[in-house]
Design an enzyme around this catalytic site. Structure first.
Site, short mmCIF file in Angstrom:
data_model
loop_
_atom_site.label_atom_id
_atom_site.label_comp_id
_atom_site.label_asym_id
_atom_site.label_seq_id
_atom_site.Cartn_x
_atom_site.Cartn_y
_atom_site.Cartn_z
N ASN A 104 19.90 40.50 67.70
CA ASN A 104 18.45 40.39 67.53
C ASN A 104 17.99 38.94 67.44
O ASN A 104 18.45 38.18 66.59
CB ASN A 104 18.06 41.13 66.24
N HIS B 202 13.75 54.90 56.64
CA HIS B 202 13.08 53.78 56.00
C HIS B 202 11.70 54.17 55.51
O HIS B 202 10.93 54.77 56.27
CB HIS B 202 12.86 52.65 57.01
N ARG C 237 15.45 54.64 52.23
CA ARG C 237 15.45 53.24 51.79
C ARG C 237 14.02 52.86 51.43
O ARG C 237 13.09 53.14 52.21
CB ARG C 237 15.94 52.33 52.92
N TYR D 21 9.31 40.47 54.59
CA TYR D 21 10.16 41.14 55.55
C TYR D 21 10.60 42.52 55.05
O TYR D 21 10.90 42.69 53.88
CB TYR D 21 11.41 40.29 55.82
N ASP E 172 17.05 47.26 49.97
CA ASP E 172 17.63 46.09 50.65
C ASP E 172 17.01 44.82 50.06
O ASP E 172 15.81 44.60 50.19
CB ASP E 172 17.33 46.18 52.15
N HIS F 79 18.01 41.83 50.94
CA HIS F 79 17.98 40.92 52.08
C HIS F 79 18.33 39.48 51.73
O HIS F 79 17.64 38.53 52.14
CB HIS F 79 16.62 41.00 52.80
N GLU G 289 21.44 46.53 48.55
CA GLU G 289 22.03 45.91 49.75
C GLU G 289 21.79 44.40 49.79
O GLU G 289 20.70 43.94 49.44
CB GLU G 289 21.38 46.57 50.97
N GLU H 164 25.80 43.45 56.99
CA GLU H 164 25.23 43.58 58.34
C GLU H 164 25.32 42.27 59.12
O GLU H 164 25.31 42.29 60.34
CB GLU H 164 23.79 44.10 58.29
N ARG I 21 28.47 47.28 55.41
CA ARG I 21 27.26 47.47 56.22
C ARG I 21 27.46 47.14 57.70
O ARG I 21 26.50 47.24 58.48
CB ARG I 21 26.15 46.57 55.65
N HIS J 186 25.14 49.61 59.74
CA HIS J 186 23.80 49.12 60.07
C HIS J 186 23.26 49.92 61.26
O HIS J 186 23.98 50.13 62.24
CB HIS J 186 23.95 47.65 60.46
N ASP K 202 17.39 47.36 66.39
CA ASP K 202 18.06 46.37 67.23
C ASP K 202 19.51 46.74 67.52
O ASP K 202 20.14 46.10 68.37
CB ASP K 202 17.94 44.94 66.66
N GLU L 199 22.63 54.26 58.42
CA GLU L 199 21.20 53.89 58.52
C GLU L 199 20.66 54.41 59.84
O GLU L 199 21.31 54.31 60.87
CB GLU L 199 21.06 52.36 58.45
N TRP M 35 15.91 35.23 53.75
CA TRP M 35 14.98 36.36 53.86
C TRP M 35 15.78 37.62 54.07
O TRP M 35 15.32 38.66 54.33
CB TRP M 35 13.97 36.15 54.99
O1 EZ4 Z 1 17.31 42.56 59.10
O2 EZ4 Z 1 18.07 44.62 61.85
O3 EZ4 Z 1 19.15 46.82 56.71
N1 EZ4 Z 1 18.55 46.45 57.66
C1 EZ4 Z 1 18.07 45.23 57.86
C2 EZ4 Z 1 17.45 44.95 59.20
C3 EZ4 Z 1 17.92 43.62 59.75
C4 EZ4 Z 1 17.62 43.50 61.21
C5 EZ4 Z 1 18.28 42.25 61.77
O4 EZ4 Z 1 18.25 42.26 63.14
O5 EZ4 Z 1 18.19 44.40 56.99
O6 EZ4 Z 1 16.06 44.99 59.13
CO CO Z 2 19.77 45.04 55.62
#
Ligand code: EZ4
Ligand code: CO
Length: 435
Positions: free
Chosen positions: A41, A126, A151, A163, A243, A245, A269, A295, A316, A345, A349, A372, A435
């Site tokens: 991605n 999600h 999630r 995000y 998540d 992140h 996560e 991931e 992940r 994951h 993407d 997921e 992020w």
């Molecule tokens: O940031 O797929 O758990 N899922 C995530 C996603 C990732 C994107 C990265 O390409 O964190 O949203």
């Molecule tokens: Co993630």
């Protein structure tokens, strides 16, 4: 005589039916086609070029059945170890070879991996919202759609866009969320500009990733309240995931994990930057909230301490970004000996090809945890026709030979590549943040 079949051609197809996908398409001398997802991605063309320039020429004439040997040839042969571009490219070759072997022998890939260990795969959807109320609308929508696990991501008071939180949903609707935003390529500053002449500043700005904002203290104050609200509404049974992140320091993550314990998260996560394996030791000392990470990791070596010291509960990694079925299988076997399960994951993407590969592997391994799942846009189905499907709330890869997915290359040609980027994050004072 063992059966042998040669790779006769290798093509890289870049297409954008709603979002960018890179697919490796191998054809054997017997005319069997194998597909592999090579989508990274926001950096798609790097993998496409790596495959076209450096890997495809090495594949033609090679034994398509020698999956482990081809993997080792590409991994050790390159000398430069690991890396997202390299491991995604190798993964696509590996997926395509498993696909070819399954199609040639007329069995689904999960049969080649030892056969089904379960009826289907538990999967999570999600839900997000700018406010706790908007989040609850999305949670109810997912549960009504049949997702058994959800999630939850929520906006943080005082921050305009973060995000993982997409636009708010209405009751009874689906959602359309894409982690990478398409960007308009910078136009030339005037019609007879030299090719290397910079575009006007305003236009360059529109061709860059979105910039979002972050405030850790506000997040840490807000999230536990939201977890409490959602848990009270959905009751004790529904698995809820969250998540982080990569945004917290180890001690902040420890505090959040502890605060989340009463609400029984299925997992927290990427609570710290994933590459810092030692950080998880501190988090682990303080909380029993299960931890998922990986991931963005791409090799068994990235998991060496995470798994051997039992610092996480879920891996992940997806097939696409981790060297393929061959390599992820090894990571997950290593995890199995330490009581750690899969949590592959599966955002948009990961292409439908990569999702199919995840599902075959997940169906076969003993230590499957959860998958997921984010629905692709309907335009993706003009290019890809998968055989995976939902059966009684569980995902199943289908029983077609190989990965069970076909690609219409003419349709792919109707959707040219469009630049798109994942965002960048900054604190209020402008400092770039994870992020
Ligand atoms: O940031 O797929 O758990 N899922 C995530 C996603 C990732 C994107 C990265 O390409 O964190 O949203
Ligand atoms: Co993630």
């Amino acid at each position: 005589m063992p059966r042998r079949t040669m790779i006769a051609s290798a093509e890289v197809i870049v297409t954008s039916p709603g979002r960018n996908f890179v697919t490796l398409r191998l054809t054997t001398a017997d005319g069997v086609v194998g597909l592999g997802d090579a989508t990274l991605n926001g950096r798609e063309l790097a993998v496409a070029a790596y495959l076209r320039e450096h890997i495809c020429p090495l594949l033609v004439g090679r034994d398509a059945f020698a999956i482990e040997d081809v993997w080792q040839y590409l991994y050790r042969g390159v000398y430069w170890r690991r890396g997202a571009v390299n491991m995604t490219a190798i993964s696509s070759v590996d997926q395509a070879l498993w696909d070819i072997k399954g199609r040639t022998l007329d069995v689904p890939v999960y049969e080649l991996l030892g056969g089904a260990s379960r009826r289907g795969l538990r999967a999570y959807g999600h839900a997000s919202g700018s406010t706790p109320e908007a989040l609850m609308v999305a949670v109810r929508n997912r549960l009504a759609e049949g997702y058994l696990s959800v999630r939850i991501q929520v906006g943080v008071p005082g921050l305009s866009k973060i995000y993982g939180v997409h636009s708010d949903e209405q009751p009874g609707t689906g959602y359309d969320y894409e982690p990478a935003e398409r960007v308009v390529p910078a136009a030339r500053s005037h019609p007879d500009a030299r090719p290397d002449e910079p575009a006007p500043v305003e236009q360059i700005a529109t061709a860059r990733p979105l910039e979002e904002e972050w405030d850790t203290r506000a997040y840490l104050r807000h999230l536990p309240e939201v977890l409490a609200t959602v848990r009270a509404e959905v009751g004790p049974e529904v698995p809820l995931l969250h998540d982080v992140h990569h945004r917290l320091t180890p001690i902040e993550a420890a505090r959040l994990g502890k605060a989340a314990e009463p609400y029984d998260l299925f997992w927290m996560e990427d609570c710290v930057p994933a590459e810092d394996q030692a950080a998880l030791r501190l988090v682990r000392q303080h909380t029993t909230t299960p931890l998922a990470i990986g991931e963005v990791l791409n090799s068994v070596w990235d998991y060496q301490h995470l798994i051997s010291e039992r610092l996480i509960d879920y891996v992940r990694s997806s097939v696409t970004h981790t060297g393929g079925i061959t390599h992820l299988r090894k990571i997950l076997d290593f995890a199995d000996w330490h009581g750690i399960r899969s949590g592959m994951h599966g955002p948009t993407d990961v292409s439908p090809v990569g999702m199919a590969a995840n599902l075959h592997l997940g169906l076969a391994i003993h230590n499957f945890g959860i998958q997921e799942f984010m629905p692709h846009l309907p335009t993706a189905w003009e290019v890809f026709t998968p055989s995976y499907r939902w059966v009684d709330g569980l995902l199943h890869p289908g029983d077609e030979p190989g990965l069970g997915i076909t690609m219409d290359t003419d349709a792919a040609g109707r959707f040219p590549y469009e630049p798109a980027y994942l965002p960048v994050n900054r604190l209020a004072d402008g400092t770039v943040h994870d992020w």
